[in-house]
Scaffold this active site. Structure first.
Site, short mmCIF file in Angstrom:
data_model
loop_
_atom_site.label_atom_id
_atom_site.label_comp_id
_atom_site.label_asym_id
_atom_site.label_seq_id
_atom_site.Cartn_x
_atom_site.Cartn_y
_atom_site.Cartn_z
N ASP A 174 -44.32 28.63 -4.26
CA ASP A 174 -44.29 28.42 -5.70
C ASP A 174 -45.70 28.44 -6.27
OD1 ASP A 174 -42.65 27.60 -8.09
OD2 ASP A 174 -43.97 25.85 -7.99
N GLU A 234 -47.97 31.45 14.99
CA GLU A 234 -47.73 30.63 16.18
C GLU A 234 -46.31 30.80 16.70
OE1 GLU A 234 -48.55 26.65 15.02
OE2 GLU A 234 -50.71 26.97 14.73
#
Length: 595
Positions: free
Chosen positions: A251, A300
């Site tokens: 956002d 990751e």
């Protein structure tokens, strides 16, 4: 920390191990237990799954209410996973579900690592994501890094702490102007209307400093020059990624980095400052340093998590947000802002495909979301005479204005535009209810409205509640099947004929059009490219007809005009309106397999 916000003595469900394994972690042993079943692996490990995905936005408080309190919840979503699977979407984007006072529809977040108790628990979240993954549907969640809520424990601590404290440094506090600091630091206006600065009361009871809020006063802006803010959001990204979330919609992605001089510019000076990477507030170049950190976390995992930026920036600057070193994708709102016009659509698509190529990403296509008037209504209202206003903005339903809606024409154009959108290369972001052909709900009494833009802009805008009214699942009954209680926003009587139940068995319904198109989209997908083609025999109507070819030998043809044109040769795969064998009606899209 941002993820906390717990009362003393309360407990939070945090799994000892997680369903999503990071690349650098050892495998879970057979004796350990996870918070939710390991289902993500069943979705495959294609790192590019998002490039041409159909993503369905769920505004959770208005999707389905399982516990009967009038507010949609996570169990309601879980119970409707079969509907989403039958619809044929690849992923769900879940709007904020965090604890919140709902000063801005959930975008005022009290705690970034928990679920609002009004709509569920972390256990409900785990069950929902397991159900989605089990149905082959990935999950993207909203994250709101520009501001917290004013109820967040960090802000509460800042109010209790003195000027210059570490607690206040997490936000943007300034001394006021005037002899006694009684005036705001600048005359800035918030996005929702009204002043962008609010004065606090100091711990000793005296009038004190002012804090910046780019949106509602309940949404204080964070200070991203503070390293603690960085670290806490990295922890939040891992928290949800470890629970199996596949990506994040960011956002106000262009607003995090700010550089505010000692002498602040006026609002007029701020408005006149180019947004070229050095603006004090918006789209600063250094914001991408934040997203490079986030990309490190995303990578990751296998497959890497994705990010999609809500960045209202100059189009030429969008590729920075969508780069492989950053979030990976950025919303393209250009089609949403275009009128139902062949020339505008072609120009928009051509430009954005070129733009996506610059970033190495795929484009995103959006026609409706939780912030704009639904496109079935936009296309059914008269065009703005000046041509200066953007089609997606709420001028269409400004306070006191009652433009006459051509509902049938609007829906016909919306169906054609949606089928055009779903044929494009790139990812399509769909907003809940557009598959039902829902119009904007304009007839909401002022007393029932919830959107802060309505309250902070009196007489100017009715706000965004009209596209957030809970969905109609059945043709009758309490809240049209949304739940067992009255819905939190009033539903109009005409929802009955737009309900899932009313459309489910109707072959030509908007719902079944979406189902057919989304199924075909998966079958026909190839490389994310297209070739514009000219159709023979269209005569003078060529300026109102757009056609393009996709890899695999199929074409999409849209007649933006009102008059029928010759139907090109080929096997009809799907059309937005019934066809005969000779003509393509006005305001209609068809997909054809070439002979």
């Amino acid at each position: 920390m941002i993820g906390s916000g717990l009362e003393a003595g309360s407990e939070k469900h945090e799994p000892e191990t997680h369903p999503q394994q990071r690349k650098d972690e050892k495998p879970l042993s057979s004796t350990t237990t996870a918070a939710a079943p390991t289902t993500a692996s069943g979705l495959g490990t294609d790192p590019h799954w998002w490039r041409q995905a159909a993503v369905y936005q769920i505004y959770p408080r208005s999707f389905a209410d399982a516990d009967g309190n009038g507010i949609g919840d996570l169990r309601g979503i879980t119970e409707r996973v079969d509907y989403l699977q039958d619809l044929g979407v690849d992923a769900v984007w879940l709007s904020p579900f965090y604890p919140s006072a709902l000063a801005d529809g959930g975008y005022d977040v009290d705690d970034y690592r928990d679920v609002d108790p009004k709509i569920g628990t972390l256990e409900d979240f785990d069950a929902m994501i397991a159900a989605l993954h089990g149905a082959g549907i990935r999950l993207i969640v909203d994250i709101v890094p520009n501001h917290t809520s004013d109820r967040h424990e960090w802000f509460v601590e800042a109010l209790r702490s003195p000027k210059g404290s570490a607690a206040r440094d997490r936000y943007i506090f300034r001394d006021g102007a005037g002899e006694a600091g009684e005036l705001p630091p600048s005359d800035w206006t918030s996005i929702f209307g009204g002043p962008a600065w609010t004065r606090i009361t100091e711990p000793d009871g005296t009038p004190g400093q002012w804090f910046l809020h780019s949106f509602a006063k309940e949404q204080p802006d964070l200070n991203w020059h503070n390293r603690e803010v960085h670290e806490d959001f990295l922890q939040t990204l891992r928290f949800w990624s470890d629970r199996g979330v596949d990506g994040f919609r960011v956002d106000v992605a262009h607003g995090l980095s700010k550089d505010l001089p000692a002498n602040l510019p006026s609002q007029a000076e701020l408005d006149a400052t180019p947004k070229d990477g050095a603006h004090p507030i918006w789209d600063r170049d250094e914001v991408h340093e934040i997203y490079r950190e986030w990309r490190g976390v995303f990578n990751e995992y296998d497959p890497p998590k994705i990010g999609v930026a809500e960045a209202w920036v100059d189009s030429a600057r969008r590729p920075k947000y969508a780069s492989a070193e950053g979030l990976g994708q950025a919303f393209n709102f250009d089609l949403l802002e275009a009128g139902f016009d062949a020339a505008q659509f072609r120009e928009t698509v051509t430009f954005n495909l070129e733009l996506a190529a610059k970033s190495g990403s795929s484009s995103t296509w959006v026609l409706s979301n939780h912030d704009v008037v639904r496109h079935a209504t936009r296309y059914g209202l008269p065009a703005k005479a000046s041509g200066e206003e953007k089609a997606g903005t709420n001028w269409l339903l400004t306070a006191g204005a009652t433009p006459e809606l051509q509902a049938e024409s609007g829906l016909r154009k919306a169906r054609a535009a949606s089928l055009f959108e779903l044929a494009l290369p790139g990812s399509a972001y769909l907003y809940q209810g557009e598959e039902l052909g829902l119009h904007e709900v304009a007839e909401i009494p002022d007393a029932d409205r919830q959107d802060p833009t309505f309250f902070r802009s009196p007489g100017l805008s009715v706000g965004r509640d009209g596209c957030r009214v809970p969905l109609p699942w059945s043709s009758a009954g309490q809240s049209f099947g949304f739940g067992e209680a009255e819905a939190h926003l009033p539903q109009p009587e005409w929802f009955s004929r737009y309900s899932v139940q009313a459309q489910d068995a109707a072959q030509d319904s908007t719902l079944n059009l979406y189902r057919r198109a989304l199924r075909l989209r998966r079958e026909l997908q190839g490389e994310d490219t297209l070739e514009w083609i000219e159709l023979p025999g269209a005569g003078d109507s060529t300026t109102e007809v757009l056609a393009f070819r996709r890899p695999g030998g199929w074409i999409c043809v849209t007649n933006f005009g009102e008059q029928a044109v010759p139907l090109p040769a080929g096997e009809v795969l799907v059309s937005s309106q019934p066809l005969n064998s000779e003509v393509l009606p006005g305001e209609t899209t068809v997909w054809l397999r070439e002979h």
